[in-house]
Design an enzyme around this catalytic site. Structure first.
Site, PDB file in Angstrom:
ATOM      1  N   GLY A  26       6.148   6.886  21.152  1.00  0.00           N
ATOM      2  CA  GLY A  26       5.898   5.868  20.113  1.00  0.00           C
ATOM      3  C   GLY A  26       5.634   6.563  18.789  1.00  0.00           C
ATOM      4  N   GLY A  27       6.279   7.699  18.580  1.00  0.00           N
ATOM      5  CA  GLY A  27       6.005   8.549  17.428  1.00  0.00           C
ATOM      6  C   GLY A  27       6.443   8.000  16.100  1.00  0.00           C
ATOM      7  NE  ARG A  28      10.117   7.961  12.692  1.00  0.00           N
ATOM      8  CZ  ARG A  28       9.691   8.582  11.592  1.00  0.00           C
ATOM      9  NH1 ARG A  28       8.782   9.535  11.682  1.00  0.00           N
ATOM     10  NH2 ARG A  28      10.147   8.224  10.401  1.00  0.00           N
ATOM     11  N   GLY A  29       5.785   4.780  15.316  1.00  0.00           N
ATOM     12  CA  GLY A  29       4.917   3.631  15.060  1.00  0.00           C
ATOM     13  C   GLY A  29       3.800   3.991  14.089  1.00  0.00           C
ATOM     14  CE  LYS A 177      -0.096  -3.826  22.682  1.00  0.00           C
ATOM     15  NZ  LYS A 177      -0.348  -3.938  21.223  1.00  0.00           N
TER      16      LYS A 177
END
Length: 590
Positions: A26-29, A177
């Site tokens: 999720g590195g572009r969140g 979640k």
């Protein structure tokens, strides 16, 4: 699929220092971007950026870190993997050889599709865990929202990690979640994998696609003038860079195999609780929008949204409900465990975080009122209906101080003439007497008193120009002539729409007078005048659509009524003389 060569999980810098490999899933969140930048600045990590887009796109959100990330991608210190968490094989390719996986949010936006959300959040977490175990990853750090312990309608005061999951979640995504976090924690110390969870409260910062854009949207819709609830509730907000730092602190603690960290959760905030209304005011004020001033009961707003949904008007209730809960409940958390066991403390203060966020959202800043209308070349229907003048500016709250002054003055006049128990003539006489006495006393004051100059009221304030008198009588004459033309038109039966409108207005006036006193009716009209036009301007399209639907249904009902009238009675209707009704009336009489 990777955009760089990943045949080796370690590279050598200056032939002396070995770099460890980590994966930011999720590195572009929101959290992922900040975490990647911080890891690269540390200089002792090979960073694999994994996310759902097919390829990495550097944009304005990377701004200061753009050159750092691009240089790291070019040198091999950073690489990008396209990973769909529903595909275990893609996860294995990304995490193979890594020592730690930072698992941040991989769901781009809110969705009401339960199956898609479940497969991404819950099944995706299961796939990540299994891939980490197969690839002998040593540490897995999961990021979840603090909302998973928040029950709707209940406050949390300095809540700690002992809080259980709630029985009823605020929405579907929070529920999922919570399930994903439980899976990650249950996987702790199985096959050598150590896990923990970071629970951050109300994350905000540059690149935020949820909280800040929603607040700006509400401000543009006119809701920035209102404080929903009492305005006294306190919340915890966390700047995104502090969340990134907490992840790195947790990794360091897990690498020491601390029993007090593995399998545990940690609340992360800015350690500075703040009133929700103050936080919103700081953000909106920085972007040029109006600070909240008027209190609205949260229950009333909820019923209004429910009514809008019943009328099938366009409104996305999920984010609005989130803001409602934030603005009506207190949520503060105790971060002593994070401070004690993983060594966390905020690296960016709350005020500095707000300033940086405002700067990053400068493109959403409010334009001056006149500039907005010069740019678009059009005015609202409510503004046109009120004559585009001073009355429109007052009733549409263009200048809040002027509007509030006018409203307060009218309320005082209303009390003086309607609620004080005197007759109208007596009230006028006493008002004139008070004005004369006040002016007389003011005129007798010395020109200076205690070193302060007292200005005199010039006589021009009490004079009326010939042009003003001429305009007043012209307006009276226009209204009189318009009334005469309308009366003549009604008497000749030429305009039945006008006739029905006048009859409906007179009947409504009769009902008001019959069931309520003139005093009550005047008071209600005074309050509505300062609210109806403002609300209409904010929701012109929705209200116009509802009114149009009503008239369509009324027209259908009228057609059914005429179809069932006797033929001779239909032939006597005036509309039969028009060309559009001749054929209909002829068919009915035959």
């Amino acid at each position: 699929m990777a955009t760089n060569n990943h045949s080796s999980n370690k590279i050598i810098i200056n032939n002396s220092e070995e770099l460890k490999t980590c994966v930011v899933l999720g590195g572009r969140g929101l959290i992922g971007r900040s975490l990647v930048a911080r890891l690269l600045k540390l200089g002792n990590w090979i960073v694999r950026v994994a996310d759902s887009p097919l390829s990495i796109q550097l944009d304005e959100l990377d701004n200061d870190d753009n050159s750092l990330l691009s240089q790291a991608l070019a040198s091999g210190q950073a690489s990008y993997f396209h990973v769909d968490v529903r595909n275990k094989a893609q996860i294995i390719e990304a995490v193979e050889g890594a020592v730690v996986v930072f698992y941040t949010d991989t769901l781009d936006s809110c969705t009401h599709d339960f199956y898609s959300s479940y497969t991404i959040i819950v099944q995706g977490a299961r796939n990540v865990i299994n891939a980490c175990r197969e690839c002998k990853v040593k540490r897995l750090i999961y990021n979840s929202p603090a909302d998973i312990v928040f029950e709707i309608g209940r406050d949390i005061h300095k809540g700690d990690e002992s809080l259980p999951y709630v029985g009823t979640f605020g929405n579907m995504l929070t529920d999922l979640k919570a399930q994903a976090e439980a899976l990650v924690l249950c996987a702790n110390d199985i096959d050598g994998l150590l896990t923990c969870s970071i629970r951050s409260s109300n994350v905000f910062g540059p690149g935020d696609k949820k909280l800040v854009p929603l607040l700006v949207h509400m401000a543009k819709s006119g809701w920035s003038k209102f404080i929903i609830g009492t305005g006294k509730n306190v919340c915890e907000f966390t700047y995104v860079e502090n969340v990134a730092y907490a992840n790195i602190c947790a990794e360091g603690a897990l690498s020491s195999r601390m029993v007090s960290v593995s399998g545990k959760v940690f609340f992360i905030t800015n350690l500075k609780p703040i009133k929700f209304s103050e936080f919103v005011s700081a953000l909106l004020d920085g972007l040029g929008y109006q600070r909240p001033m008027i209190n609205l009961p949260a229950s009333g707003v909820k019923y209004f949204i429910f009514l809008m949904k019943l009328m099938h008007l366009k409104i996305d209730s999920t984010p609005v409900h989130n803001v409602l809960e934030l603005s009506s409940c207190t949520r503060t958390f105790n971060c002593s465990s994070a401070q004690k066991y993983i060594g966390y403390s905020p690296v960016v203060s709350l005020q500095e975080g707000i300033t940086l966020t405002v700067e990053s959202f400068s493109y959403l800043a409010q334009k001056p009122f006149l500039t907005r209308y010069h740019d678009f070349g059009e005015q609202s229907k409510a503004n046109k209906l009120l004559g585009n003048g001073k009355v429109a500016d007052i009733l549409l709250w263009r200048d809040e101080k002027k509007t509030f002054t006018c409203f307060l003055s009218l309320v005082l006049f209303y009390y003086w003439f309607f609620l004080c128990g005197r007759t109208f003539i007596s009230s006028v006489a006493k008002l004139l007497l008070m004005i004369i006495i006040s002016l007389s006393l003011y005129g007798r004051l010395p020109s200076t008193r205690s070193g302060v100059n007292i200005r005199r009221i010039p006589l021009s304030y009490f004079e009326i120009s010939e042009a003003s008198v001429r305009n007043i009588f012209s307006a009276i004459g226009y209204l009189w002539n318009s009334g005469c033309h309308l009366t003549e038109s009604l008497a000749q039966g030429e305009d039945w729409n006008a006739f029905l409108t006048v009859v409906a207005l007179l009947y409504c006036f009769k009902v008001v007078i019959a069931f309520a006193s003139l005093t009550l009716a005047t008071g209600v009209a005074l309050v509505l005048a300062f609210n109806v036009f403002f609300v209409y301007e904010q929701y012109e399209e929705e209200i116009d659509g509802a009114v149009m639907s009503f008239f369509i249904q009324a027209r259908k009902a009228g057609g059914w009524f005429f179809m069932n009238l006797p033929g001779p009675l239909v032939s006597l209707l005036p509309n039969c003389r028009t060309s559009s009704h001749k054929q209909y009336c002829t068919s009915k009489t035959q």
